[in-house]
Design a protein around this motif. Structure first.
Motif, mmCIF file in Angstrom:
data_model
loop_
_atom_site.group_PDB
_atom_site.id
_atom_site.type_symbol
_atom_site.label_atom_id
_atom_site.label_comp_id
_atom_site.label_asym_id
_atom_site.label_seq_id
_atom_site.Cartn_x
_atom_site.Cartn_y
_atom_site.Cartn_z
ATOM 1 N N ALA A 141 0.853 -1.185 0.000
ATOM 2 C CA ALA A 141 0.000 0.000 0.000
ATOM 3 C C ALA A 141 0.890 1.236 0.000
ATOM 4 N N PHE A 142 0.357 2.305 -0.565
ATOM 5 C CA PHE A 142 1.097 3.565 -0.669
ATOM 6 C C PHE A 142 0.259 4.707 -0.124
ATOM 7 N N GLU A 143 0.900 5.571 0.634
ATOM 8 C CA GLU A 143 0.249 6.799 1.063
ATOM 9 C C GLU A 143 0.110 7.733 -0.137
ATOM 10 N N GLY A 144 -0.916 8.594 -0.078
ATOM 11 C CA GLY A 144 -1.078 9.571 -1.139
ATOM 12 C C GLY A 144 -2.372 9.398 -1.900
ATOM 13 N N TRP A 145 -2.308 9.563 -3.199
ATOM 14 C CA TRP A 145 -3.487 9.600 -4.081
ATOM 15 C C TRP A 145 -4.298 8.319 -4.001
ATOM 16 N N ASN A 146 -3.625 7.181 -3.723
ATOM 17 C CA ASN A 146 -4.288 5.875 -3.713
ATOM 18 C C ASN A 146 -4.885 5.517 -2.362
ATOM 19 N N ASP A 147 -4.902 6.423 -1.383
ATOM 20 C CA ASP A 147 -5.065 6.033 0.018
ATOM 21 C C ASP A 147 -6.092 6.895 0.738
ATOM 22 N N ALA A 148 -7.320 6.947 0.229
ATOM 23 C CA ALA A 148 -8.355 7.750 0.879
ATOM 24 C C ALA A 148 -8.580 7.281 2.311
ATOM 25 N N GLY A 190 -2.842 5.638 -10.384
ATOM 26 C CA GLY A 190 -1.759 5.959 -9.458
ATOM 27 C C GLY A 190 -0.716 4.862 -9.472
ATOM 28 N N ILE A 191 0.173 4.906 -8.504
ATOM 29 C CA ILE A 191 1.265 3.939 -8.472
ATOM 30 C C ILE A 191 0.742 2.526 -8.229
ATOM 31 N N VAL A 192 -0.401 2.374 -7.571
ATOM 32 C CA VAL A 192 -0.964 1.039 -7.369
ATOM 33 C C VAL A 192 -1.272 0.379 -8.713
ATOM 34 N N GLY A 193 -1.934 1.110 -9.600
ATOM 35 C CA GLY A 193 -2.259 0.563 -10.905
ATOM 36 C C GLY A 193 -1.034 0.299 -11.751
ATOM 37 N N VAL A 194 -0.059 1.204 -11.705
ATOM 38 C CA VAL A 194 1.157 1.037 -12.509
ATOM 39 C C VAL A 194 1.975 -0.149 -12.004
ATOM 40 N N LEU A 195 2.116 -0.275 -10.685
ATOM 41 C CA LEU A 195 2.888 -1.386 -10.138
ATOM 42 C C LEU A 195 2.185 -2.716 -10.375
#
Length: 292
Positions: A26-33, A174-179
């Motif tokens: 998991a990543f903090e930021g745009w992907n993390d409501a 976001g980075i979740v989709g790219v990764l």
């Protein structure tokens, strides 16, 4: 700083031999409501007493004027700098037959393709062949109903095996989709789970959504999740939002409208499936002797 292939990572104690490891990220930021997805990693890290494996060199991926380092004071007012980065930790859940690698990061500001290549390389080094990416998004779901969890996967066979939808989303990612895409392209099984957070109560934390993600992970991996105090915290959170909504007639009316819309959209068989899944989860945890 250790050199693993061409990758620049800070290695703590060498890479151990792992048992059928799965990655949960998991990543903090745009992907993390509501910090719901990063809350899962923080919770598991604490409950499983995870130990550091490696961290990426932040110099390559973060703009420190956008994502700033933090000054911390230790004993004797000793100052230290905590740099924004992405870390991998090792957890060995009690009673599980496999190890878990936890990835806790901040969405990078630059060089996403190189960043993902580093993560893919580390997964190969560690023997990871299954990755679960976590995210949370704002939605019009009412806080009084179960948290919707949407899963997506790029591989048709894995989708059928896990009863997940094939990825159909088009638009900004976001980075979740790219990764997830990078891991799948490299031959790993990769999927994502997204929790829907009520947009009218977006401020973190959201323990109800974190708990819902944990339960979905448990169903998929058959690894007992340590819920700890999350269930109680989730009930307290919902009660607190109830009180706030009751103080504003317009908000209360809006929540009621969302509830009616949600109840009308949910088919009876879908509710039955949810009840059956919850009962199966209860039986598994009872047989293992775990609570929650």
């Amino acid at each position: 700083m250790a050199q693993l292939g061409r990758r620049r990572v800070i290695e703590f104690e060498g890479l151990p031999e792992l048992v059928d490891p799965v990655l949960i990220a998991a990543f903090e930021g745009w992907n993390d409501a509501g910090e719901a997805s990063s809350g899962v990693i923080a919770h598991l890290e604490a409950m499983w007493k995870a130990t550091p494996l490696v961290e990426l060199d932040p110099e390559d991926y973060y703009d420190f004027q956008v994502t700033r380092p933090i000054v911390e004071l230790g004993e004797g007012l000793t100052r230290s700098i905590i740099w924004p980065t992405t870390r991998l930790l090792l957890a060995r859940p009690p009673g599980a037959k496999r190890d878990v690698v936890l990835l806790r990061g901040i969405e990078p500001n630059m060089r996403w393709r190189s960043f993902c290549a580093e993560i893919v390389g580390l997964c190969h080094d560690l023997g990871v062949d299954l990755a679960i990416m976590l995210g949370a998004l704002l939605n019009d779901s009412p806080h009084t109903r179960p948290v919707p969890i949407v899963g997506s996967v790029s591989d048709p066979g894995l989708a059928r095996a896990l009863n997940l939808e094939m990825t159909k989303y088009e638009g900004p990612t976001g980075i979740v989709g790219v990764l997830q895409h990078s891991l799948g392209s490299a031959g790993l099984q990769a999927m994502s789970l997204w929790a829907s957070i009520p947009h009218y109560v977006a401020q973190p934390p959201n323990p109800k959504a974190t708990l819902a993600l944990l339960r979905r992970i448990e169903d998929m991996l058959d690894i007992p999740m340590p819920y700890g105090e999350l269930a109680e915290e989730a009930r307290a959170w919902e009660h607190g939002v109830d009180e706030l909504a009751s103080q504003d007639s317009e908000v209360a009316e809006y929540v009621k409208e969302l509830e009616e819309r949600k109840d009308a959209a949910d088919l009876p068989e879908a509710s039955g499936d949810a009840i059956a899944a919850e009962f199966e989860r209860y039986l598994r945890r009872r047989d293992r002797g775990t609570d929650g």
